[in-house]
Design a protein around this motif. Structure first.
Motif, PDB file in Angstrom:
ATOM      1  N   PRO A  13       0.839  -1.204   0.000  1.00 25.59           N
ATOM      2  CA  PRO A  13       0.000   0.000   0.000  1.00 25.59           C
ATOM      3  C   PRO A  13       0.871   1.250   0.000  1.00 25.59           C
ATOM      4  O   PRO A  13       1.961   1.265   0.574  1.00 25.59           O
ATOM      5  N   SER A  14       0.373   2.288  -0.611  1.00 21.89           N
ATOM      6  CA  SER A  14       1.097   3.560  -0.614  1.00 21.89           C
ATOM      7  C   SER A  14       1.070   4.144   0.794  1.00 21.89           C
ATOM      8  O   SER A  14       0.287   3.721   1.652  1.00 21.89           O
ATOM      9  N   ASP A  15       1.917   5.129   1.018  1.00 18.58           N
ATOM     10  CA  ASP A  15       1.913   5.818   2.314  1.00 18.58           C
ATOM     11  C   ASP A  15       0.558   6.455   2.586  1.00 18.58           C
ATOM     12  O   ASP A  15       0.072   6.430   3.710  1.00 18.58           O
ATOM     13  N   ALA A  16      -0.067   7.012   1.550  1.00 21.29           N
ATOM     14  CA  ALA A  16      -1.376   7.652   1.712  1.00 21.29           C
ATOM     15  C   ALA A  16      -2.427   6.629   2.133  1.00 21.29           C
ATOM     16  O   ALA A  16      -3.252   6.905   3.023  1.00 21.29           O
ATOM     17  N   VAL A  17      -2.400   5.458   1.529  1.00 20.71           N
ATOM     18  CA  VAL A  17      -3.364   4.408   1.866  1.00 20.71           C
ATOM     19  C   VAL A  17      -3.108   3.908   3.289  1.00 20.71           C
ATOM     20  O   VAL A  17      -4.040   3.719   4.070  1.00 20.71           O
ATOM     21  N   THR A  18      -1.854   3.719   3.639  1.00 19.91           N
ATOM     22  CA  THR A  18      -1.519   3.277   4.995  1.00 19.91           C
ATOM     23  C   THR A  18      -1.946   4.324   6.026  1.00 19.91           C
ATOM     24  O   THR A  18      -2.527   3.983   7.063  1.00 19.91           O
ATOM     25  N   ASP A  19      -1.684   5.601   5.742  1.00 20.55           N
ATOM     26  CA  ASP A  19      -2.111   6.674   6.649  1.00 20.55           C
ATOM     27  C   ASP A  19      -3.628   6.686   6.806  1.00 20.55           C
ATOM     28  O   ASP A  19      -4.144   6.867   7.911  1.00 20.55           O
ATOM     29  N   ALA A  20      -4.351   6.499   5.703  1.00 23.27           N
ATOM     30  CA  ALA A  20      -5.816   6.477   5.770  1.00 23.27           C
ATOM     31  C   ALA A  20      -6.289   5.322   6.647  1.00 23.27           C
ATOM     32  O   ALA A  20      -7.194   5.483   7.472  1.00 23.27           O
ATOM     33  N   TRP A  21      -5.678   4.164   6.477  1.00 17.39           N
ATOM     34  CA  TRP A  21      -6.038   2.989   7.279  1.00 17.39           C
ATOM     35  C   TRP A  21      -5.821   3.250   8.773  1.00 17.39           C
ATOM     36  O   TRP A  21      -6.697   3.018   9.591  1.00 17.39           O
ATOM     37  N   VAL A  22      -4.650   3.741   9.112  1.00 14.95           N
ATOM     38  CA  VAL A  22      -4.315   3.992  10.514  1.00 14.95           C
ATOM     39  C   VAL A  22      -5.264   5.034  11.107  1.00 14.95           C
ATOM     40  O   VAL A  22      -5.782   4.868  12.210  1.00 14.95           O
ATOM     41  N   ARG A  23      -5.516   6.099  10.387  1.00 19.13           N
ATOM     42  CA  ARG A  23      -6.397   7.153  10.894  1.00 19.13           C
ATOM     43  C   ARG A  23      -7.850   6.672  11.015  1.00 19.13           C
ATOM     44  O   ARG A  23      -8.560   7.080  11.938  1.00 19.13           O
ATOM     45  N   LEU A  24      -8.282   5.824  10.094  1.00 21.28           N
ATOM     46  CA  LEU A  24      -9.633   5.264  10.169  1.00 21.28           C
ATOM     47  C   LEU A  24      -9.810   4.473  11.459  1.00 21.28           C
ATOM     48  O   LEU A  24     -10.769   4.670  12.205  1.00 21.28           O
ATOM     49  N   ILE A  25      -8.868   3.604  11.748  1.00 20.87           N
ATOM     50  CA  ILE A  25      -8.943   2.771  12.954  1.00 20.87           C
ATOM     51  C   ILE A  25      -8.837   3.640  14.211  1.00 20.87           C
ATOM     52  O   ILE A  25      -9.609   3.476  15.157  1.00 20.87           O
ATOM     53  N   ARG A  26      -7.903   4.562  14.219  1.00 24.46           N
ATOM     54  CA  ARG A  26      -7.739   5.423  15.402  1.00 24.46           C
ATOM     55  C   ARG A  26      -8.942   6.329  15.626  1.00 24.46           C
ATOM     56  O   ARG A  26      -9.371   6.543  16.759  1.00 24.46           O
ATOM     57  N   ALA A  27      -9.497   6.874  14.549  1.00 20.30           N
ATOM     58  CA  ALA A  27     -10.672   7.748  14.681  1.00 20.30           C
ATOM     59  C   ALA A  27     -11.850   6.949  15.227  1.00 20.30           C
ATOM     60  O   ALA A  27     -12.561   7.424  16.122  1.00 20.30           O
ATOM     61  N   GLN A  28     -12.052   5.760  14.720  1.00 15.69           N
ATOM     62  CA  GLN A  28     -13.155   4.925  15.199  1.00 15.69           C
ATOM     63  C   GLN A  28     -12.991   4.626  16.680  1.00 15.69           C
ATOM     64  O   GLN A  28     -13.918   4.794  17.468  1.00 15.69           O
ATOM     65  N   ARG A  29     -11.796   4.232  17.064  1.00 17.78           N
ATOM     66  CA  ARG A  29     -11.524   3.895  18.470  1.00 17.78           C
ATOM     67  C   ARG A  29     -11.704   5.120  19.368  1.00 17.78           C
ATOM     68  O   ARG A  29     -12.285   5.031  20.447  1.00 17.78           O
TER      69      ARG A  29
END
Length: 157
Positions: A13-29
């Protein structure tokens, strides 16, 4: 010892995709944690209880099978049976025989369950407004909802 297959020719995954994934999980939590804390401070049970009660309330007969409930709730519930036991003990739901199949059961919301769901919404709704609506404009919320829907249906693309 387990052996895990390594996929060949899989693009990282690109850095942008990885950042989106991490932020999605953190925002949900983060958002769920804040809302859960407000619910707890108000003396209410966890959001999973609300989800079950809302699902049952929305059914025309106020009933659903445990499997239907499990498929409908927003939050992971690894032991729905135990959750339903606790809710039944509190008088919020009752188990009734499934018509034509005595081995199965339906779960039915009680009047106490309907009342609790309404009272919980008086804290839950404003918390959603504060932690999501207070940070996003309606346009941004619509955009986010559309993007998340796109992720939810990515398997069917």
């Amino acid at each position: 010892m387990r052996v895990f297959a390594v996929a060949q020719d899989v693009q990282e995954p690109s850095d942008a995709v990885t950042d989106a994934w991490v932020r999605l999980i953190r925002a949900q939590r983060d958002v769920v944690g804040r809302i859960e804390a407000e619910m707890k401070c108000a003396g209410f049970p966890p959001l999973t209880w609300y989800d079950v009660l809302l699902h049952l309330k929305r059914r025309s007969d106020g009933r659903a099978s445990p499997r239907e409930i499990e498929d409908a709730v927003l939050f992971e519930q690894y032991n729905l049976s135990r959750l339903l036991d606790r809710m039944e003990t509190e008088g919020l739901v009752r188990r009734i025989p499934y018509p034509g199949d005595r081995r199965r059961q339906l779960v039915e919301i009680t009047e106490e369950g309907r009342l609790l769901q309404r009272r919980m919404w008086s804290v839950y709704g404003p918390a959603i407004s504060r932690f999501v609506g207070g940070r996003l404009s309606d346009g941004e919320a619509e955009q986010l909802a559309a993007l998340l829907l796109k992720l939810m249906h990515s398997e069917n693309a």
